[in-house]
Structure formats: C-alpha cells, structure tokens
Design a protein around this motif. Structure first.
Motif, mmCIF file in Angstrom:
data_model
loop_
_atom_site.group_PDB
_atom_site.id
_atom_site.type_symbol
_atom_site.label_atom_id
_atom_site.label_comp_id
_atom_site.label_asym_id
_atom_site.label_seq_id
_atom_site.Cartn_x
_atom_site.Cartn_y
_atom_site.Cartn_z
ATOM 1 N N UNK A 33 -23.934 18.589 63.961
ATOM 2 C CA UNK A 33 -24.926 19.089 63.249
ATOM 3 C C UNK A 33 -24.412 18.098 62.365
ATOM 4 N N UNK A 34 -25.478 18.147 61.327
ATOM 5 C CA UNK A 34 -24.659 17.322 59.823
ATOM 6 C C UNK A 34 -24.682 18.803 58.700
ATOM 7 N N UNK A 35 -23.158 19.297 58.371
ATOM 8 C CA UNK A 35 -23.411 20.419 57.890
ATOM 9 C C UNK A 35 -23.797 19.972 56.289
ATOM 10 N N UNK A 36 -24.174 19.474 55.710
ATOM 11 C CA UNK A 36 -24.798 19.097 54.779
ATOM 12 C C UNK A 36 -26.478 19.273 54.305
ATOM 13 N N UNK A 37 -26.924 19.370 55.681
ATOM 14 C CA UNK A 37 -27.783 20.517 55.456
ATOM 15 C C UNK A 37 -27.993 22.089 56.352
ATOM 16 N N UNK A 38 -26.358 22.223 56.437
ATOM 17 C CA UNK A 38 -25.915 23.814 56.699
ATOM 18 C C UNK A 38 -26.265 24.681 55.510
ATOM 19 N N UNK A 39 -25.487 25.857 55.021
ATOM 20 C CA UNK A 39 -26.136 26.430 54.426
ATOM 21 C C UNK A 39 -24.320 27.084 53.891
ATOM 22 N N UNK A 40 -24.302 26.803 52.273
ATOM 23 C CA UNK A 40 -23.283 27.278 51.815
ATOM 24 C C UNK A 40 -22.825 28.836 51.548
ATOM 25 N N UNK A 41 -22.119 29.558 51.757
ATOM 26 C CA UNK A 41 -22.109 30.983 51.990
ATOM 27 C C UNK A 41 -20.606 31.126 51.841
ATOM 28 N N UNK A 42 -20.142 31.822 50.135
ATOM 29 C CA UNK A 42 -18.785 32.385 49.858
ATOM 30 C C UNK A 42 -18.226 31.843 50.465
ATOM 31 N N UNK A 43 -17.544 30.307 50.313
ATOM 32 C CA UNK A 43 -16.448 29.493 50.835
ATOM 33 C C UNK A 43 -16.574 28.907 52.355
ATOM 34 N N UNK A 44 -17.445 29.352 52.712
ATOM 35 C CA UNK A 44 -18.046 28.331 54.286
ATOM 36 C C UNK A 44 -19.162 27.571 54.391
ATOM 37 N N UNK A 45 -19.136 26.838 55.254
ATOM 38 C CA UNK A 45 -20.465 25.994 55.820
ATOM 39 C C UNK A 45 -20.785 26.398 56.383
ATOM 40 N N UNK A 46 -22.059 26.555 57.311
ATOM 41 C CA UNK A 46 -22.662 26.846 58.193
ATOM 42 C C UNK A 46 -23.530 26.816 59.053
ATOM 43 N N UNK A 47 -23.026 25.582 60.074
ATOM 44 C CA UNK A 47 -23.761 24.605 60.901
ATOM 45 C C UNK A 47 -25.750 24.775 61.106
ATOM 46 N N UNK A 48 -26.003 23.942 60.709
ATOM 47 C CA UNK A 48 -27.841 24.328 60.623
ATOM 48 C C UNK A 48 -28.712 24.273 62.106
ATOM 49 N N UNK A 49 -27.212 23.738 63.157
ATOM 50 C CA UNK A 49 -27.960 23.697 64.327
ATOM 51 C C UNK A 49 -28.005 25.087 65.137
ATOM 52 N N UNK A 50 -26.565 24.956 65.474
ATOM 53 C CA UNK A 50 -26.597 26.654 65.874
ATOM 54 C C UNK A 50 -25.351 27.850 64.668
ATOM 55 N N UNK A 51 -25.839 27.463 63.798
ATOM 56 C CA UNK A 51 -24.616 28.431 63.270
ATOM 57 C C UNK A 51 -23.437 28.893 62.840
ATOM 58 N N UNK A 52 -22.662 27.270 63.870
ATOM 59 C CA UNK A 52 -21.239 27.695 63.789
ATOM 60 C C UNK A 52 -20.779 27.659 62.052
ATOM 61 N N UNK A 53 -19.363 28.820 62.292
ATOM 62 C CA UNK A 53 -18.703 28.108 61.102
ATOM 63 C C UNK A 53 -17.690 28.170 60.738
ATOM 64 N N UNK A 54 -17.493 27.400 59.646
ATOM 65 C CA UNK A 54 -16.191 26.502 59.087
ATOM 66 C C UNK A 54 -15.576 27.089 58.084
ATOM 67 N N UNK A 55 -14.595 26.943 57.035
ATOM 68 C CA UNK A 55 -13.745 27.693 56.275
ATOM 69 C C UNK A 55 -14.388 26.548 55.435
ATOM 70 N N UNK A 56 -14.787 25.972 54.187
ATOM 71 C CA UNK A 56 -14.713 24.606 53.302
ATOM 72 C C UNK A 56 -13.442 24.623 52.793
ATOM 73 N N UNK A 57 -12.512 24.986 52.552
ATOM 74 C CA UNK A 57 -11.207 24.718 51.725
ATOM 75 C C UNK A 57 -10.183 24.033 53.174
#
Length: 69
Positions: A33-57
C-alpha cells in the motif's frame, strides 16, 4: 508527507516531531500500500489499506495489519 526516491528506492519523507525529517520505505510491507496516502499520527505512519503502523524514524512495523470487518 512526501513520496520521493533515494537512488532507485521509493521513500516516504515526513516530519516526526519538531524540525527533524525522516525517510522510510514508501510502501507497506503487507501488500505494498502507498504509505503517502496513509495517516501520520504521533511519529507513526499508518497504511491506508490495512492500517499497519510503522515508526517514521526507523520504518519498523509497530502494529500488524487489521482484518476488514
């Protein structure tokens, strides 16, 4: 957040906190999934397709994808 490239690799750049800028892989490791279309929340990015969460650092997966429904 911005999508771009470093060499041949697609990256996602975003600000985690303050003036620091980080770049991680641009696609979700689940189904790409294209993470640029996801959500940036408190230093994390969330996948727009299945909401997997990744540390932005670090790009580390913090939460697995969620099942629909």
């Amino acid at each position: 957040m911005l999508a771009g490239k470093v060499g041949d690799e697609a990256v996602l750049a975003g600000a985690s906190r303050g003036d620091d800028l980080y770049a991680v892989g641009a696609t979700c490791t689940h189904y790409g999934g294209p993470l640029v279309e996801g959500l940036l929340v408190d230093g994390t990015v969330r996948c727009p397709w299945h909401h997997a969460c990744f540390d932005l650092k670090t790009g580390a997966a913090l939460a697995a994808p969620r099942s629909p429904g």
